[in-house]
Motif scaffolding. Sequence first.
Motif: not given
Length: 160
Positions: A98-114
């Motif tokens: 995955m491109p580096l700029e996309a990685l921040s979108y797959i980390y768990p967050s408060r709204y979407c605990q992947s």
Amino acid sequence: MVRLKLSLELNYDIGEHGGDFIFNIHAAHTPCQLVVEERLELSQPLPAEVLTDAATGNRYLCMKAAAGLLKVGYRTTVEITHHFALPYQIPEVPVARMPLEALSYIYPSRYCQSDRLVKLAIREFGHIWQGYSRVQTIRDWVNQRVTFTPNTSDSNTSAV
């Protein structure tokens, strides 16, 4: 190319000590989005600094407002150039590529605990062939099972 005109107005009544603000209201500058024109209007005479996140192109308006009423108005026109490809031409990218700029979108967050949704994702979608058809299946699954109802969420609301 698609041309969009957007506008927003935010109104605040700020307490006696003033308040610090960071707004994410400015249109992003990206390779696929050109900001043709934009206008920011503030009801208070404030120095407003706009910072840009180099990774995402998101722009943040930072300011310290004085006590009293604050009106923030923003208008923009953007031109968006969409990438077009036939579904069978769009491969699924393995996480390791995955491109580096996309990685921040797959980390768990408060709204979407992947990290808590991985078992559900494997159970529901792990058997589907990788690629665009799996993305379509996930989109359809979400559209059938998830409803957005304004003013019903709180700090405990999440994808889980």
